[in-house]
Design a protein around this motif. Structure first.
Motif, PDB file in Angstrom:
ATOM      1  N   PHE A   7       0.907  -1.293  -0.113  1.00 22.51           N
ATOM      2  CA  PHE A   7      -0.133  -0.109   0.260  1.00 22.51           C
ATOM      3  C   PHE A   7       1.004   1.262   0.042  1.00 22.51           C
ATOM      4  O   PHE A   7       1.887   0.958   0.664  1.00 22.51           O
ATOM      5  N   GLU A   8       0.405   2.274  -0.525  1.00 22.00           N
ATOM      6  CA  GLU A   8       1.179   3.516  -0.569  1.00 22.00           C
ATOM      7  C   GLU A   8       0.149   4.817  -0.626  1.00 22.00           C
ATOM      8  O   GLU A   8      -0.949   4.630  -1.494  1.00 22.00           O
ATOM      9  N   ASN A   9       0.329   5.771   0.226  1.00 20.82           N
ATOM     10  CA  ASN A   9      -0.518   7.088   0.032  1.00 20.82           C
ATOM     11  C   ASN A   9       0.472   8.270   0.215  1.00 20.82           C
ATOM     12  O   ASN A   9       1.648   8.014   0.034  1.00 20.82           O
ATOM     13  N   SER A  10      -0.110   9.273   0.107  1.00 17.00           N
ATOM     14  CA  SER A  10       0.622  10.444   0.222  1.00 17.00           C
ATOM     15  C   SER A  10       1.525  10.644   1.766  1.00 17.00           C
ATOM     16  O   SER A  10       2.474  11.364   1.766  1.00 17.00           O
ATOM     17  N   VAL A  22       6.363  -6.628   8.095  1.00 19.52           N
ATOM     18  CA  VAL A  22       5.760  -5.542   7.215  1.00 19.52           C
ATOM     19  C   VAL A  22       6.646  -4.429   7.663  1.00 19.52           C
ATOM     20  O   VAL A  22       7.156  -4.038   8.861  1.00 19.52           O
ATOM     21  N   ARG A  23       6.906  -3.632   6.464  1.00 20.85           N
ATOM     22  CA  ARG A  23       7.883  -2.319   6.435  1.00 20.85           C
ATOM     23  C   ARG A  23       6.965  -1.335   6.271  1.00 20.85           C
ATOM     24  O   ARG A  23       6.322  -0.984   5.155  1.00 20.85           O
ATOM     25  N   LEU A  24       6.816  -0.284   7.246  1.00 21.33           N
ATOM     26  CA  LEU A  24       6.133   0.929   7.203  1.00 21.33           C
ATOM     27  C   LEU A  24       7.069   1.958   7.306  1.00 21.33           C
ATOM     28  O   LEU A  24       7.616   2.328   8.027  1.00 21.33           O
ATOM     29  N   VAL A  25       6.977   2.925   5.965  1.00 22.28           N
ATOM     30  CA  VAL A  25       8.085   4.260   5.870  1.00 22.28           C
ATOM     31  C   VAL A  25       6.985   5.190   5.743  1.00 22.28           C
ATOM     32  O   VAL A  25       6.338   5.501   4.645  1.00 22.28           O
ATOM     33  N   TYR A  26       7.403   6.134   6.589  1.00 24.93           N
ATOM     34  CA  TYR A  26       6.422   7.358   6.615  1.00 24.93           C
ATOM     35  C   TYR A  26       7.233   8.477   5.688  1.00 24.93           C
ATOM     36  O   TYR A  26       8.669   8.498   5.806  1.00 24.93           O
ATOM     37  N   ALA A  33      -5.796  13.491   8.571  1.00 19.69           N
ATOM     38  CA  ALA A  33      -6.184  12.497   9.320  1.00 19.69           C
ATOM     39  C   ALA A  33      -6.578  11.347   8.664  1.00 19.69           C
ATOM     40  O   ALA A  33      -6.303  10.276   8.861  1.00 19.69           O
ATOM     41  N   VAL A  34      -7.367  11.367   7.467  1.00 21.73           N
ATOM     42  CA  VAL A  34      -8.058  10.260   6.575  1.00 21.73           C
ATOM     43  C   VAL A  34      -6.795   9.442   6.069  1.00 21.73           C
ATOM     44  O   VAL A  34      -6.737   8.096   6.201  1.00 21.73           O
ATOM     45  N   GLN A  35      -5.918  10.098   5.414  1.00 20.15           N
ATOM     46  CA  GLN A  35      -4.491   9.338   4.703  1.00 20.15           C
ATOM     47  C   GLN A  35      -3.914   8.815   5.884  1.00 20.15           C
ATOM     48  O   GLN A  35      -3.231   7.458   5.674  1.00 20.15           O
ATOM     49  N   PHE A  36      -3.594   9.246   6.935  1.00 21.83           N
ATOM     50  CA  PHE A  36      -2.581   8.857   7.925  1.00 21.83           C
ATOM     51  C   PHE A  36      -3.357   7.432   8.816  1.00 21.83           C
ATOM     52  O   PHE A  36      -2.805   6.577   8.688  1.00 21.83           O
ATOM     53  N   ARG A  37      -4.813   7.566   8.905  1.00 21.04           N
ATOM     54  CA  ARG A  37      -5.280   6.575   9.281  1.00 21.04           C
ATOM     55  C   ARG A  37      -5.585   5.282   8.304  1.00 21.04           C
ATOM     56  O   ARG A  37      -5.390   4.049   8.981  1.00 21.04           O
ATOM     57  N   ALA A  38      -5.496   5.549   7.250  1.00 19.93           N
ATOM     58  CA  ALA A  38      -5.701   4.389   6.036  1.00 19.93           C
ATOM     59  C   ALA A  38      -4.348   3.908   6.071  1.00 19.93           C
ATOM     60  O   ALA A  38      -4.087   2.557   6.047  1.00 19.93           O
ATOM     61  N   GLU A  69      -3.537  12.457  16.368  1.00 19.59           N
ATOM     62  CA  GLU A  69      -2.956  11.171  15.893  1.00 19.59           C
ATOM     63  C   GLU A  69      -2.494  10.157  16.950  1.00 19.59           C
ATOM     64  O   GLU A  69      -2.535   9.191  16.982  1.00 19.59           O
ATOM     65  N   GLN A  70      -1.766  11.072  18.051  1.00 18.28           N
ATOM     66  CA  GLN A  70      -1.096  10.483  18.973  1.00 18.28           C
ATOM     67  C   GLN A  70      -2.446   9.526  19.731  1.00 18.28           C
ATOM     68  O   GLN A  70      -2.409   8.590  20.199  1.00 18.28           O
ATOM     69  N   ASP A  71      -3.556  10.376  20.127  1.00 20.45           N
ATOM     70  CA  ASP A  71      -4.843   9.898  20.890  1.00 20.45           C
ATOM     71  C   ASP A  71      -5.252   8.503  19.788  1.00 20.45           C
ATOM     72  O   ASP A  71      -5.690   7.592  20.604  1.00 20.45           O
ATOM     73  N   TRP A  72      -5.431   8.769  18.884  1.00 23.15           N
ATOM     74  CA  TRP A  72      -6.018   7.744  17.870  1.00 23.15           C
ATOM     75  C   TRP A  72      -5.221   6.299  17.985  1.00 23.15           C
ATOM     76  O   TRP A  72      -5.653   5.393  17.923  1.00 23.15           O
ATOM     77  N   MET A  73      -3.963   6.617  17.795  1.00 20.85           N
ATOM     78  CA  MET A  73      -2.899   5.484  17.808  1.00 20.85           C
ATOM     79  C   MET A  73      -2.920   4.899  19.221  1.00 20.85           C
ATOM     80  O   MET A  73      -2.927   3.430  19.139  1.00 20.85           O
ATOM     81  N   THR A  74      -2.831   5.530  20.204  1.00 24.43           N
ATOM     82  CA  THR A  74      -2.602   4.877  21.476  1.00 24.43           C
ATOM     83  C   THR A  74      -4.028   4.231  21.719  1.00 24.43           C
ATOM     84  O   THR A  74      -3.859   3.246  22.347  1.00 24.43           O
TER      85      THR A  74
END
Length: 139
Positions: A7-10, A22-26, A33-38, A69-74
């Protein structure tokens, strides 16, 4: 077997690595918010797809997490990733940005009661050595 782009987005890119993680590269820059959560939702789904438990999280170019973001991730993403998708070991390549490092440290401390282990690394080689270590990523 070679790595494949899952998967890739902006905001980042997710790779499925042949060594079983899995490798996640920021990507650098501000996030929406929507793209981050996706991005993070797809990372958890990639774990489930293979029944993997390990993720390399490359935050080197990442901007700091904002409070939302911090709250949603946590409170939502990580508990779900651990309990529903089997996420157990995360090797984090730490951000160059000191505020991003601080936000990650706060996130790790806030989620330490979950059956999950994060370790931070400056070196990708050291992160991978820990992440793919036979016998289970102790230490």
């Amino acid at each position: 077997m070679s790595r494949s782009l899952y998967f890739e987005n902006s905001h980042g890119r997710i790779w499925e690595e042949p060594e079983g993680y899995v490798r996640l590269v920021y990507h650098a820059g501000p996030r929406e918010a929507v793209q981050f959560r996706a991005l993070l939702t797809h990372a958890a789904q990639a774990l489930s797809r293979h029944r993997w438990s390990r993720m390399l999280v490359d935050q080197r170019d990442m901007a700091p997490f904002n409070p939302t973001e911090q709250d949603w991730m946590t409170n939502q993403w990580l508990p779900r990733a651990v309990n529903e998708h089997g996420y157990r070991h995360g090797a984090i390549l730490v951000a160059h940005n000191v505020f991003a490092r601080l936000a990650t440290t706060q996130f790790v401390m806030a989620t330490r009661d979950l059956p999950h282990t994060y370790r931070t690394f400056e070196s990708e080689a050291e992160a991978l050595a820990w992440l793919v270590a036979p016998g289970g990523n102790q230490g």
